[in-house]
Design a protein around this motif. Structure first.
Motif, PDB file in Angstrom:
ATOM      1  N   LEU A   1       0.838  -1.195   0.000  1.00 48.32           N
ATOM      2  CA  LEU A   1       0.000   0.000   0.000  1.00 48.32           C
ATOM      3  C   LEU A   1       0.879   1.255   0.000  1.00 48.32           C
ATOM      4  CD1 LEU A   1      -2.851   1.220   0.135  1.00 48.32           C
ATOM      5  CD2 LEU A   1      -2.679   1.136   2.632  1.00 48.32           C
ATOM      6  N   ALA A   2       1.982   1.184   0.755  1.00 45.55           N
ATOM      7  CA  ALA A   2       2.873   2.356   0.832  1.00 45.55           C
ATOM      8  C   ALA A   2       3.470   2.668  -0.542  1.00 45.55           C
ATOM      9  CB  ALA A   2       3.982   2.102   1.845  1.00 45.55           C
ATOM     10  N   GLU A   3       3.818   1.599  -1.282  1.00 40.70           N
ATOM     11  CA  GLU A   3       4.398   1.813  -2.616  1.00 40.70           C
ATOM     12  C   GLU A   3       3.352   2.397  -3.576  1.00 40.70           C
ATOM     13  OE1 GLU A   3       7.735  -1.766  -2.311  1.00 40.70           O
ATOM     14  OE2 GLU A   3       5.788  -2.142  -3.249  1.00 40.70           O
ATOM     15  N   LEU A   4       2.134   1.880  -3.482  1.00 41.63           N
ATOM     16  CA  LEU A   4       1.060   2.399  -4.338  1.00 41.63           C
ATOM     17  C   LEU A   4       0.797   3.879  -4.016  1.00 41.63           C
ATOM     18  CD1 LEU A   4      -1.156   1.433  -6.487  1.00 41.63           C
ATOM     19  CD2 LEU A   4      -2.734   1.553  -4.550  1.00 41.63           C
ATOM     20  N   THR A   5       0.774   4.175  -2.713  1.00 42.29           N
ATOM     21  CA  THR A   5       0.533   5.557  -2.279  1.00 42.29           C
ATOM     22  C   THR A   5       1.622   6.489  -2.811  1.00 42.29           C
ATOM     23  OG1 THR A   5      -0.464   4.675  -0.270  1.00 42.29           O
ATOM     24  CG2 THR A   5       0.097   7.013  -0.264  1.00 42.29           C
ATOM     25  N   GLU A   6       2.842   5.958  -2.814  1.00 41.39           N
ATOM     26  CA  GLU A   6       3.963   6.773  -3.292  1.00 41.39           C
ATOM     27  C   GLU A   6       3.792   7.096  -4.793  1.00 41.39           C
ATOM     28  OE1 GLU A   6       5.813   8.310  -1.445  1.00 41.39           O
ATOM     29  OE2 GLU A   6       7.138   9.163  -2.981  1.00 41.39           O
ATOM     30  N   ILE A   7       3.319   6.122  -5.557  1.00 40.04           N
ATOM     31  CA  ILE A   7       3.092   6.366  -6.989  1.00 40.04           C
ATOM     32  C   ILE A   7       1.953   7.369  -7.172  1.00 40.04           C
ATOM     33  CG2 ILE A   7       2.479   5.302  -9.208  1.00 40.04           C
ATOM     34  CD1 ILE A   7       3.710   2.698  -8.185  1.00 40.04           C
ATOM     35  N   MET A   8       0.906   7.231  -6.346  1.00 37.88           N
ATOM     36  CA  MET A   8      -0.199   8.195  -6.423  1.00 37.88           C
ATOM     37  C   MET A   8       0.330   9.598  -6.168  1.00 37.88           C
ATOM     38  SD  MET A   8      -2.899   5.845  -4.282  1.00 37.88           S
ATOM     39  CE  MET A   8      -4.064   7.093  -3.780  1.00 37.88           C
ATOM     40  N   ARG A   9       1.168   9.706  -5.144  1.00 38.61           N
ATOM     41  CA  ARG A   9       1.678  11.015  -4.741  1.00 38.61           C
ATOM     42  C   ARG A   9       2.584  11.619  -5.817  1.00 38.61           C
ATOM     43  NH1 ARG A   9       1.998  12.078   0.506  1.00 38.61           N
ATOM     44  NH2 ARG A   9       2.390   9.904   1.027  1.00 38.61           N
ATOM     45  N   THR A  10       3.527  10.825  -6.306  1.00 37.14           N
ATOM     46  CA  THR A  10       4.553  11.401  -7.181  1.00 37.14           C
ATOM     47  C   THR A  10       4.135  11.461  -8.645  1.00 37.14           C
ATOM     48  OG1 THR A  10       5.589   9.244  -7.388  1.00 37.14           O
ATOM     49  CG2 THR A  10       6.482  10.697  -5.703  1.00 37.14           C
TER      50      THR A  10
ATOM     51  N   VAL B   1      -1.691  14.942  -5.727  1.00 38.49           N
ATOM     52  CA  VAL B   1      -2.581  14.841  -4.570  1.00 38.49           C
ATOM     53  C   VAL B   1      -3.568  16.002  -4.600  1.00 38.49           C
ATOM     54  CG1 VAL B   1      -2.702  14.629  -2.061  1.00 38.49           C
ATOM     55  CG2 VAL B   1      -0.639  13.884  -3.265  1.00 38.49           C
ATOM     56  N   GLU B   2      -4.838  15.654  -4.456  1.00 41.01           N
ATOM     57  CA  GLU B   2      -5.894  16.665  -4.436  1.00 41.01           C
ATOM     58  C   GLU B   2      -5.736  17.545  -3.199  1.00 41.01           C
ATOM     59  OE1 GLU B   2      -8.204  16.566  -6.924  1.00 41.01           O
ATOM     60  OE2 GLU B   2      -9.288  18.317  -6.206  1.00 41.01           O
ATOM     61  N   GLU B   3      -6.051  18.840  -3.362  1.00 40.67           N
ATOM     62  CA  GLU B   3      -6.009  19.741  -2.213  1.00 40.67           C
ATOM     63  C   GLU B   3      -6.952  19.225  -1.124  1.00 40.67           C
ATOM     64  OE1 GLU B   3      -5.786  24.282  -3.434  1.00 40.67           O
ATOM     65  OE2 GLU B   3      -6.472  23.090  -5.133  1.00 40.67           O
TER      66      GLU B   3
ATOM     67  N   VAL C   1      -6.596  16.507   0.668  1.00 41.29           N
ATOM     68  CA  VAL C   1      -6.525  15.055   0.880  1.00 41.29           C
ATOM     69  C   VAL C   1      -5.179  14.712   1.513  1.00 41.29           C
ATOM     70  CG1 VAL C   1      -6.351  12.823  -0.289  1.00 41.29           C
ATOM     71  CG2 VAL C   1      -8.099  14.474  -1.001  1.00 41.29           C
ATOM     72  N   ASP C   2      -5.222  13.882   2.568  1.00 41.13           N
ATOM     73  CA  ASP C   2      -3.986  13.468   3.240  1.00 41.13           C
ATOM     74  C   ASP C   2      -3.730  11.991   2.946  1.00 41.13           C
ATOM     75  OD1 ASP C   2      -1.836  12.989   4.827  1.00 41.13           O
ATOM     76  OD2 ASP C   2      -2.933  13.136   6.732  1.00 41.13           O
ATOM     77  N   LEU C   3      -2.767  11.722   2.070  1.00 40.24           N
ATOM     78  CA  LEU C   3      -2.491  10.340   1.688  1.00 40.24           C
ATOM     79  C   LEU C   3      -1.783   9.574   2.805  1.00 40.24           C
ATOM     80  CD1 LEU C   3      -1.430  10.448  -2.085  1.00 40.24           C
ATOM     81  CD2 LEU C   3      -3.671   9.989  -1.094  1.00 40.24           C
ATOM     82  N   ASP C   4      -1.292  10.294   3.817  1.00 39.96           N
ATOM     83  CA  ASP C   4      -0.632   9.614   4.941  1.00 39.96           C
ATOM     84  C   ASP C   4      -1.651   9.034   5.917  1.00 39.96           C
ATOM     85  OD1 ASP C   4       1.911  10.205   3.983  1.00 39.96           O
ATOM     86  OD2 ASP C   4       1.892  12.193   4.925  1.00 39.96           O
TER      87      ASP C   4
END
Lengths: 428, 86
Positions: free
Chosen positions: B6-15, B19-21, B23-26
């Motif tokens: 999940l952390a790797e997927l989140t990192e791809i979403m982020r970079t 990231v939508e204003e 929204v906290d992906l953490d």
């Protein structure tokens, strides 16, 4: 709309600038008044192998500081600049879109190059790596309406939206359409345009028309109306403005804003080889008629200023026919930015409104000796200070598009625009 | 055998997708719908194509509906990685 539509006035209440002359309305205006050029060697890519190496580039524009991060990978540089300029214009107008009905707010922009740089990048990925490397956002980033759509989505503006593609004339046509929408009942229209034609693909696409200057000296490359005219320099950026019904502006305490869109006309040139004259003169006359403004009331003309000898001569002749020889001050501050295509005329409109505000005609930096037959009063050397009430802005787009816009300063009786200073050039 | 977290997927979403204003992906996003996180179907398509390239796995466009949340996406991608023996 049963009563007279013409009674509904469209006023400009906000300006946002992202241009080679600076980010932010006041930065731009200061550069223009000082004659400070934004033209230099192209740095967005290595222009060495190309015959054109100079361009007007926006200094210090960083998308990550100006555009929400979600939108950056979805959109081209041209849209990034427009998003920043639109946000700045809304801030300048002190408009909070939340205070408007979604359907009362419209967006009309001009675009000429579309998402050229984005498209080139994805084409490279396609032929270097394969189809799965092409961004899904290629589907929405490249096309002309992308900027309008992204501005509309970002600010929740669900009124009539559209894009106008008439090369350099499009910026004026966008304001003509904005005024039409105000007359049809829209309360506010985000209008204007930017362009980003500075990537190898974008530049090569322009080379074929033979109108780009290949002179390498930035002070001598773009000299409209001059004996040494050698074509134009391309540039990026533009301006976004807030057009509002006078009633809405007045209700918000914005008074007459920066001024009124008093007249507009568009025309299209006859085909090459025709015995009919270019349409510019008639377009000017029709815009003045539309404004109920005789030529004698025009205080300044912002010229199209092609920088190509025969086009300069045609424009000078049309001006002389309408106003008489040296009958009106003419200026072309676009020599500081290059021609910005979809962004060019809206930047001229912004500059003209600032000129009306300050009673100052910015000068045309560059031209020295006017070409034979260009019998116009071109303002050169230094700005000219005088009371200004009415400005005429002209633009011609490649292929025959022609447009004219008449702008009028706010009625002195209406409250002045709130202090337009503190322009930060957009919020992220 | 490679797996995605999940952390790797989140990192791809982020970079890669942004990231939508607001929204906290953490935060705990595993079970939150992509749409609620500000990722429309085009954003999920882009995310999937980034994953395909980085992990050498193929995911058909038609599979997007199988991945309504980050947790379901991770599970689906790992299933594909196992199937393809990447």
């Amino acid at each position: 709309m049963s009563t007279s539509r013409a009674a509904v006035e469209a006023v400009v209440t906000g300006i946002g600038v992202v241009a080679p002359t600076g980010i932010g309305t006041e930065a731009h205006w200061q550069s223009v008044v000082a004659g400070k050029s934004g033209i230099g060697r192209i740095s967005r890519f290595d222009p060495t192998p190309y015959p054109v190496r100079l361009a007007g580039q926006v200094p210090g524009f960083l998308a990550r500081e100006q555009v929400p991060s979600r939108l950056i990978p979805q959109t081209d540089h041209w849209t990034h600049m427009a998003l920043a300029a639109a946000a700045a214009a809304l801030e300048d107008a002190r408009v909070d879109p939340a205070g408007f009905d979604d359907y009362d707010m419209a967006v009309v922009t001009a675009s000429s190059s579309g998402g050229t740089e984005f498209g080139q990048h994805e084409m490279e990925r396609l032929y270097l790596n394969g189809p799965s490397w092409v961004s899904a956002y290629q589907s929405i980033a490249w096309f002309y309406a992308a900027t309008t759509g992204q501005v509309s989505i970002r600010h929740g503006m669900r009124g009539p939206c559209g894009v106008i593609c008439c090369e350099q004339a499009g910026g004026i046509d966008a304001f003509g359409q904005a005024r039409r929408l105000i007359r049809l009942g829209s309360r506010l229209v985000v209008s204007g345009g930017t362009d980003a034609p500075l990537c190898p693909y974008g530049l090569v696409a322009q080379l074929s028309n033979g109108k780009l200057s290949q002179v390498d000296d930035q002070a001598r490359a773009y000299l409209p109306f001059d004996v040494h005219a050698s074509g134009h320099v391309p540039g990026e950026g533009g301006a976004m403005l807030i057009v509002e019904s006078a009633e809405s502006a007045s209700a918000r305490g914005a008074g007459g804003g920066y001024g009124t869109i008093a007249g507009y006309a568009a025309g299209f040139d006859p085909p090459p080889g025709s015995s009919r004259p270019p349409v510019l003169r008639r377009t000017m006359e029709r815009a003045l008629e539309d404004a109920g403004c005789p030529p004698s009331e025009v205080d300044v003309v912002f010229a199209d200023a092609a920088g190509v000898a025969e086009e300069d001569l045609a424009e000078a002749r049309a001006l002389t026919e309408v106003f008489g020889p040296r009958g009106v001050p003419v200026t072309a501050p676009k020599t500081l930015t290059g021609r910005l295509y979809g962004g060019g005329a809206s930047l001229d409109i912004a500059t003209a409104l600032l000129a009306l505000r300050d009673g100052l005609i910015p000068y045309t930096a560059g031209p020295g000796t006017l070409a034979p037959g260009c019998d116009i009063d071109l303002v050169t050397g230094q700005p000219r200070e005088l009371p200004l009430r009415t400005a005429l802005v002209l633009a011609r787009g490649y292929g025959g598009f022609t447009a004219a816009l008449v702008l009028r300063a706010p009625d002195p009786a209406s409250p002045p625009q709130a202090n337009p200073g503190e322009d930060k050039g957009g919020t992220g | 055998m490679s797996r995605i977290t999940l952390a790797e997927l989140t990192e791809i979403m982020r970079t890669s997708v942004g990231v939508e204003e607001g929204v906290d992906l953490d935060g705990d996003i595993a079970e939150i719908a992509f749409a609620e996180l500000g990722y429309d179907s085009l954003a999920v398509l882009e995310l999937v194509s980034q994953v395909e390239r980085r992990y050498g796995v193929s995911i058909p466009d038609e599979a997007v509906p199988e991945m309504p949340t980050p947790a379901r996406a991770v599970a689906f991608i790992n299933e594909r990685l196992t199937l393809e023996g990447v």
